[in-house]
Design a protein around this motif. Structure first.
Motif, PDB file in Angstrom:
ATOM      1  N   PRO A  55       0.824  -1.213   0.000  1.00  0.00           N
ATOM      2  CA  PRO A  55       0.000   0.000   0.000  1.00  0.00           C
ATOM      3  C   PRO A  55       0.855   1.259   0.000  1.00  0.00           C
ATOM      4  N   ALA A  56       0.238   2.338  -0.428  1.00  0.00           N
ATOM      5  CA  ALA A  56       0.967   3.603  -0.551  1.00  0.00           C
ATOM      6  C   ALA A  56       1.551   4.055   0.777  1.00  0.00           C
ATOM      7  N   GLU A  57       0.781   3.976   1.845  1.00  0.00           N
ATOM      8  CA  GLU A  57       1.285   4.427   3.148  1.00  0.00           C
ATOM      9  C   GLU A  57       2.355   3.479   3.683  1.00  0.00           C
ATOM     10  N   GLN A  58       2.201   2.190   3.423  1.00  0.00           N
ATOM     11  CA  GLN A  58       3.182   1.219   3.883  1.00  0.00           C
ATOM     12  C   GLN A  58       4.528   1.422   3.189  1.00  0.00           C
ATOM     13  N   ALA A  59       4.509   1.930   1.962  1.00  0.00           N
ATOM     14  CA  ALA A  59       5.744   2.128   1.205  1.00  0.00           C
ATOM     15  C   ALA A  59       6.674   3.124   1.882  1.00  0.00           C
ATOM     16  N   ARG A  60       6.121   4.031   2.675  1.00  0.00           N
ATOM     17  CA  ARG A  60       6.952   5.035   3.349  1.00  0.00           C
ATOM     18  C   ARG A  60       7.915   4.399   4.356  1.00  0.00           C
ATOM     19  N   LYS A  61       7.614   3.172   4.802  1.00  0.00           N
ATOM     20  CA  LYS A  61       8.450   2.516   5.812  1.00  0.00           C
ATOM     21  C   LYS A  61       9.664   1.818   5.204  1.00  0.00           C
ATOM     22  N   PHE A  62       9.704   1.743   3.918  1.00  0.00           N
ATOM     23  CA  PHE A  62      10.821   1.080   3.255  1.00  0.00           C
ATOM     24  C   PHE A  62      11.955   2.079   3.012  1.00  0.00           C
ATOM     25  N   ASP A  63      13.117   1.539   2.687  1.00  0.00           N
ATOM     26  CA  ASP A  63      14.246   2.376   2.312  1.00  0.00           C
ATOM     27  C   ASP A  63      14.017   2.858   0.879  1.00  0.00           C
TER      28      ASP A  63
END
Length: 423
Positions: free
Chosen positions: A230-238
């Motif tokens: 998900p778009a918001e979950q992507a922020r947690k990646f490097d």
């Protein structure tokens, strides 16, 4: 006005109906010639100034023309990307003032997407070192909070009717098919750039981190089966960018440009090349400039046909004017005066056509300039004729005067008795 010129003007006025068509023909051909010359010069200027203030464009080793095509004009594709480690090594060079990496490969409804950094809006220049200006909104922040933000070129916004606050979806590759869209990660338009007359107008600008985010669950140009981040979950990646398509480089001193070009050519970590934008754009223009030279040749031919029409009309009228010319000879005009009279007539007709054509060309540029700017991104400047245009005007006028010598010479050879003898 000299007596000869006054007589020529009255003689031409007496046949104004026929000569008006010749004036119209010369005016249209002159307008075509001047308009094409203006278009040629302004297109070349826009072409050569698509990027300015950039000392080097660096990319994977390929041809200079190909590198400029995809890095500046967003045409074609790169043979390879370059690693961000190489970009960082380039930025650390003492002679380098700034670097702006870009990542290409995605699109939105046929318009190319440019992944870059906020420094792009600070350092990118076009034309006469003009900076990018936001007509509406602001630039994207380049932070995780503003990860899905986009800045549109003026043509993108105008054609698609976008305004700040609207949401858009990017597509993988240049095709934009529904199956290749990054529909799960929409972007919000936060700014619209003012028109530049360059490929910037036809581009969608997003952050490099956003390019990484929308491709987290993609591989080989297609979504990974069973994986959806998900778009918001992507922020947690490097989301630190790993690759770039090309890099715009500004130097502290332009004296170092060739030294930095050699440094890039000798870089051992991966094969790179650096080109001087001005030199590469001149080389590219030699390839694409054949068409404008062909158009210019056509307009010259049109002008030549119009002048040939002038000669034909004057020659055709000689038969009807034999008695008139003979009367002039009888009252004291010599053969030389008759020749000069007809040449002056042709010069006046040509001058009238040239002046009318220049006015038509100026009106056409004033009317069509904004339309071309909006539709094609070509900025036509309305101003005083350039040196080349003055040369063309002088050439048409001189050619008209010389054309008048042809019927003048024929009239010169007519005897007085030939014109006065009854038929």
């Amino acid at each position: 006005m000299t007596p000869l010129a006054a007589l020529a003007a009255r003689s031409a006025w007496s046949r104004r109906g026929t000569l008006a068509l010749v004036v119209l023909s010369i005016a249209l051909s002159t307008a075509l010639l001047l308009t094409l010359e203006r278009l040629r010069e302004d297109v070349r200027a826009s072409f050569a100034q698509a990027v300015s203030g950039t000392d080097l464009v660096v990319g994977a080793r390929t041809g200079p023309v190909q590198l400029m095509l995809y890095a500046v004009f967003r045409l074609g594709g790169a043979t390879n990307d370059i690693s961000m480690a190489s970009v960082d090594a380039l930025a650390r060079q003492p002679a380098v003032a700034w670097v702006v990496p870009i990542a290409l490969g995605d699109s939105h409804r046929g318009f190319p997407v440019v992944g870059t950094t906020p420094a792009y809006f600070e350092h990118f220049r076009y034309g006469d070192a003009q900076p990018l200006v936001l007509a509406e909104g602001r630039a994207f922040s380049g932070t995780l909070d503003g990860l899905y933000e986009a800045v549109l070129g003026s043509e993108v916004a105008a054609r698609l009717g976008y305004r700040p606050g609207q949401r858009i979806v990017l597509a993988h590759g240049a095709g934009g098919e529904l199956g290749a869209e990054h529909a799960d990660k929409p972007f919000t338009v936060v700014g619209i750039l003012a028109p530049t007359g360059t490929p910037v107008d036809r581009s969608v600008h997003v952050g490099l981190q956003a390019i990484e985010a929308i491709h987290l669950d993609w591989a080989g140009g297609a979504p990974l089966p069973g994986l959806a981040i998900p778009a918001e979950q992507a922020r947690k990646f490097d989301l630190a960018p790993k690759r770039a398509t090309a890099v715009f480089v500004g130097l502290k001193n332009r004296v170092a440009v060739f030294r930095m070009q050699r440094w890039v050519a000798d870089y051992e970590a991966e094969p790179l090349m650096a080109v001087l934008p001005g030199v590469a754009l001149d080389e590219l223009w030699e390839v694409v400039g054949v068409g404008e030279r062909a158009l210019l040749a056509v307009s010259v031919l049109v002008a030549a046909v119009s002048l040939a029409g002038l000669v034909a009309v004057v020659l055709a009228g000689l038969g009807e004017r034999r008695r008139e010319l003979a009367v002039l000879r009888a009252v004291g005009a010599g053969p030389r005066q008759v020749l000069l009279l007809l040449a002056a007539e042709a010069a006046l007709v040509t001058l009238a056509g040239v002046v009318a054509g220049a006015l038509v060309a100026a009106a056409g540029v004033a009317f069509a300039g904004p339309l071309l700017q909006q539709r094609l991104g070509v900025a036509l400047g309305l101003g005083a004729p350039t040196a080349t245009q003055w040369a063309w005007l002088a050439a048409v006028l001189v050619a008209g005067m010389l054309a008048g010598l042809v019927p003048g010479w024929r009239a010169y050879r007519l005897s007085l008795a030939d014109g006065l003898s009854p038929r």
